[in-house]
Design a protein around this motif. Structure first.
Motif, PDB file in Angstrom:
ATOM      1  N   ARG A 114       0.824  -1.192   0.000  1.00 13.63           N
ATOM      2  CA  ARG A 114       0.000   0.000   0.000  1.00 13.63           C
ATOM      3  C   ARG A 114       0.870   1.258   0.000  1.00 13.63           C
ATOM      4  O   ARG A 114       0.485   2.294  -0.506  1.00 13.63           O
ATOM      5  N   HIS A 115       2.065   1.143   0.563  1.00 12.27           N
ATOM      6  CA  HIS A 115       2.937   2.316   0.642  1.00 12.27           C
ATOM      7  C   HIS A 115       3.531   2.669  -0.714  1.00 12.27           C
ATOM      8  O   HIS A 115       4.114   3.732  -0.875  1.00 12.27           O
ATOM      9  N   LEU A 116       3.434   1.749  -1.652  1.00 15.41           N
ATOM     10  CA  LEU A 116       4.014   2.004  -2.964  1.00 15.41           C
ATOM     11  C   LEU A 116       3.046   2.689  -3.898  1.00 15.41           C
ATOM     12  O   LEU A 116       3.363   2.965  -5.038  1.00 15.41           O
ATOM     13  N   PHE A 117       1.843   2.961  -3.401  1.00 12.11           N
ATOM     14  CA  PHE A 117       0.789   3.506  -4.243  1.00 12.11           C
ATOM     15  C   PHE A 117       1.286   4.756  -4.973  1.00 12.11           C
ATOM     16  O   PHE A 117       1.784   5.687  -4.354  1.00 12.11           O
ATOM     17  N   GLY A 118       1.169   4.752  -6.291  1.00 15.56           N
ATOM     18  CA  GLY A 118       1.568   5.921  -7.054  1.00 15.56           C
ATOM     19  C   GLY A 118       3.010   5.881  -7.510  1.00 15.56           C
ATOM     20  O   GLY A 118       3.403   6.690  -8.328  1.00 15.56           O
ATOM     21  N   GLN A 119       3.798   4.962  -6.983  1.00 15.53           N
ATOM     22  CA  GLN A 119       5.176   4.871  -7.478  1.00 15.53           C
ATOM     23  C   GLN A 119       5.201   4.086  -8.778  1.00 15.53           C
ATOM     24  O   GLN A 119       4.236   3.443  -9.157  1.00 15.53           O
ATOM     25  N   SER A 120       6.362   4.137  -9.447  1.00 14.47           N
ATOM     26  CA  SER A 120       6.435   3.522 -10.761  1.00 14.47           C
ATOM     27  C   SER A 120       6.307   2.011 -10.666  1.00 14.47           C
ATOM     28  O   SER A 120       6.495   1.414  -9.612  1.00 14.47           O
ATOM     29  N   GLN A 121       5.968   1.410 -11.789  1.00 16.72           N
ATOM     30  CA  GLN A 121       5.798  -0.044 -11.800  1.00 16.72           C
ATOM     31  C   GLN A 121       7.108  -0.754 -11.544  1.00 16.72           C
ATOM     32  O   GLN A 121       7.126  -1.839 -10.971  1.00 16.72           O
TER      33      GLN A 121
END
Lengths: 361, 291
Positions: free
Chosen positions: B86-93
């Protein structure tokens, strides 16, 4: 604190922002050249290893950090460079011709492979390159007459105009060779970023749509990125072959590809420093772990998979807490000192952005 | 008869690949992230079951242990989303790709530390006996794999079409923002999808472990499942299963009819061919998103 007033385009693309930075790098270079007198042969070998990994990291950084294409197949290109170099030398070419040619050849092969793969982005590219990495292993076995198959090959001694270089008996000479290649690759990379092509890379990474609008030819730029990235990787592969002394189909496995990608992420994506920081972590992690085990007392007990496990854990922590890698942390520390009483915690806070869907493209 | 035998054993293998691929597709559809650790999830699910049933560990009856293991893996999947992804939301693939690969490393290490690196067999009632049908020999485990896969597919299909939660998951996967406005707790739904993927991985792991020995490196099977998912089309659940079956069937046939060196590269050559000619997979519905 130093303030750079960029009053012209020339200022913006200078190789070094000011004299102080230049002198720091000059001192670093002098230290690098004096290293063989400062440390013993074992550590010199380790430093050589770090430099080779750093070259490979630069190669992948060009693709992943600058152009935003994650490749999990760069071990295949390491292999191509390594085998091309050895085979060209066996054909009778001198090292000074064969080595650059091996890199160029890898670049050409990389570009050829990139042409069909360019239609893919994101995850599909990662998966296609994983397949490349796996295929490389089997193809090396299939091409046994040239590659020696499972039994492998070993590179001959390097001779440059009668001057002999060998990894084991003359580590200092080999170190200098690797150092020179590293410097050339780093300068090449740095200069590339200052050129229109380098800016096109960054434009493609940040947004393909706006890059197209700015007149960047997406497919050609990606192809160039792939080719140049593979060229540097090919040189790293050739040096890796010399460093290992012998190699076969299993030397350049998928694990190497993954390690490379993780290395540049830990180091810091999109920065030259990142490739070097990451290489230091990758090369010294085994030593650090064994020292750590000695301190705990677990001494001689070998725990299989510990290295990759710890490596994975470090990586997860980095992605969660420091997405810019070691270089990002270094920047933060430096900025804190430069701005001393005015540094604030949220200065580097990442902006929240919404999920960019791949399916819309 | 020979061909039939190859076909049937290929089908059983393909079902396992298909189940792992199903996990990829579930997560990809809902969150646009690819869980490169799905193969390792499968391995972990197998080892959890093994730890619960086998005599030298907990020694629970299999029919108690299997649902328990599935539940454990589902909870694990949910927690993973809650605390990590969830903390990676919005980061690159790329960040997600690398994170899940790293996660795979960690899972492999943990499984190796707990259960050892030696191949072990699951003491499962599925592993007993062979079935003989007109010259075709079929392990009971293979039959079980095929049956369970079919049942699970039907169940998932019904789940997505009929239940409220399934529909919410579909909505969240099509347009997160719109789903959020419609009152769907998108984050929690995504967590549940990770849980569901964990459960599917556990089922695949139990089936795989009943067919033969399992060791911590079995997670590398995930790469073949990738090939399956891509061949089938990353966005389609039936496509994942079909892709799994294709890869599963190609393997024994290539091993039988091709030269030694060429047989193991067959699935990957097919993968590259599919990627080049139909990048969205054989069974994908290529259409513009409507919402």
């Amino acid at each position: 604190m130093r303030i750079h007033f960029k009053t012209s385009y020339e200022h913006d693309i200078r190789l070094f922002p000011d004299r102080w930075t230049f002198s720091v790098y000059a001192a670093l270079l002098a230290l690098a050249f004096g290293l063989p007198w400062l440390i013993d042969e074992f550590y010199l070998g380790e430093v050589t290893n770090v430099l080779i990994w750093a070259i490979a990291g630069l190669g992948l950084m060009l693709l992943t950090g600058q152009t935003g294409q994650a490749s999990l197949g760069h071990a295949a290109f390491l292999a191509v460079g390594c085998y091309a170099n050895t085979i060209l030398i066996e054909l009778g070419l001198p090292f000074i011709v064969a080595f650059p040619l091996a890199g160029v050849l890898t670049g050409v092969i990389g570009t050829l492979i990139a042409i069909p793969v360019l239609r893919l982005h994101g995850i599909y590219l990662a998966i296609a390159t994983i397949a490349l990495s796996i295929l490389a292993d089997d193809i090396i076995v299939l091409l046994e007459p040239w590659t020696g198959g499972v039994s492998g090959k070993f590179p001959d001694m390097i001779t440059i105009f009668g001057f002999e270089i060998e990894r084991w008996s003359m580590p200092a000479r080999f170190y200098y060779l690797v150092l020179v290649v590293t410097i050339i690759c780093t300068l090449f990379y740095r200069n590339l970023l200052r050129s229109p092509l380098g800016r096109a890379f960054a434009a493609v990474r940040d947004s393909e749509v706006s890059a197209t609008a700015m007149g960047v030819h997406i497919a050609r730029t990606k192809g160039m990125a792939f080719g140049l990235s593979c060229m540097i990787t090919g040189w790293a592969g050739a040096l890796m072959g010399y460093y290992a002394g012998t190699f076969n189909n299993e030397t350049f496995s998928l694990v190497i590809s993954i390690t490379l990608l993780m290395m540049i992420v830990i180091g810091g994506l999109g920065s030259i420093h990142g490739a070097f920081f990451g290489a230091v972590v990758v090369a010294f992690l085994p030593q650090a772990l064994s020292i750590g085990k000695d301190m705990i007392g677990g001494g001689g007990v070998a725990i299989p998979g510990l290295e990759t496990g710890v490596f994975g854990l470090i990586l997860i922590l980095f992605i969660l807490f420091e997405p810019m890698g070691i270089y990002g942390r270094w920047l933060k520390i430096r900025t804190w000192f430069e701005l001393f009483p005015f540094a604030r915690k949220d200065m580097f806070k990442r902006q929240k952005s919404y999920l960019k869907t791949e399916r819309l493209r | 008869m020979d061909v039939l035998q190859l076909l049937v054993s290929g089908l059983a293998n393909g079902c396992v690949y298909g189940l792992i691929a199903l996990g990829f597709v579930l997560i990809y559809k809902a969150t646009e992230a690819v869980n490169f650790a799905q193969g390792d999830f499968m391995m972990l699910g197998a080892f959890v079951t093994l730890g619960l049933t086998n005599a030298e560990y907990m020694h629970l009856p299999f029919w108690v242990a299997a649902p328990l293991a599935i539940a454990i893996m589902a909870i694990l999947g949910y927690l993973l989303d809650l605390f990590v992804l969830r903390h990676l939301f919005g980061q690159s693939q790329t960040a997600v790709v690398i994170l899940t690969i790293a996660l795979g490393f960690v899972i492999r290490f943990i499984a190796g530390a707990i259960w050892g690196h030696e191949p072990q067999t699951l003491e499962s009632p599925l592993a007993l006996g062979d079935l003989q049908m007109g010259g075709v020999v079929l392990g009971m485990a293979d039959v079980a794999v095929i049956i369970v896969t079919v049942l699970l597919t039907i169940f998932l299909y019904q789940f997505f079409q009929r239940t409220k939660l399934g529909l919410a998951m579909q909505a969240a996967s099509q347009n997160q923002m719109a789903a959020y406005y419609m009152g769907i707790p998108v984050k929690r739904v995504q967590g549940m999808i990770w849980g569901l993927a964990g459960a599917v991985a556990a089922v695949a792991g139990i089936l795989f472990a009943s067919k033969g020995a399992i060791d911590p490196n079995a997670g590398l099977l995930g790469i073949k499942a990738f090939a399956a998912a891509v061949i089938g089309g990353f966005g389609s659940l039936p496509g994942a299963l079909a892709g799994g079956l294709i890869v599963g069937i190609i393997e024994p046939f290539a091993a039988r009819y091709l030269e030694a060196g060429y047989s193991q590269i067959a699935p990957y050559v097919l993968l590259l061919a599919v990627l080049i000619f139909r990048p969205h997979g054989l069974f994908s519905q290529v259409r513009i998103k409507k919402v």
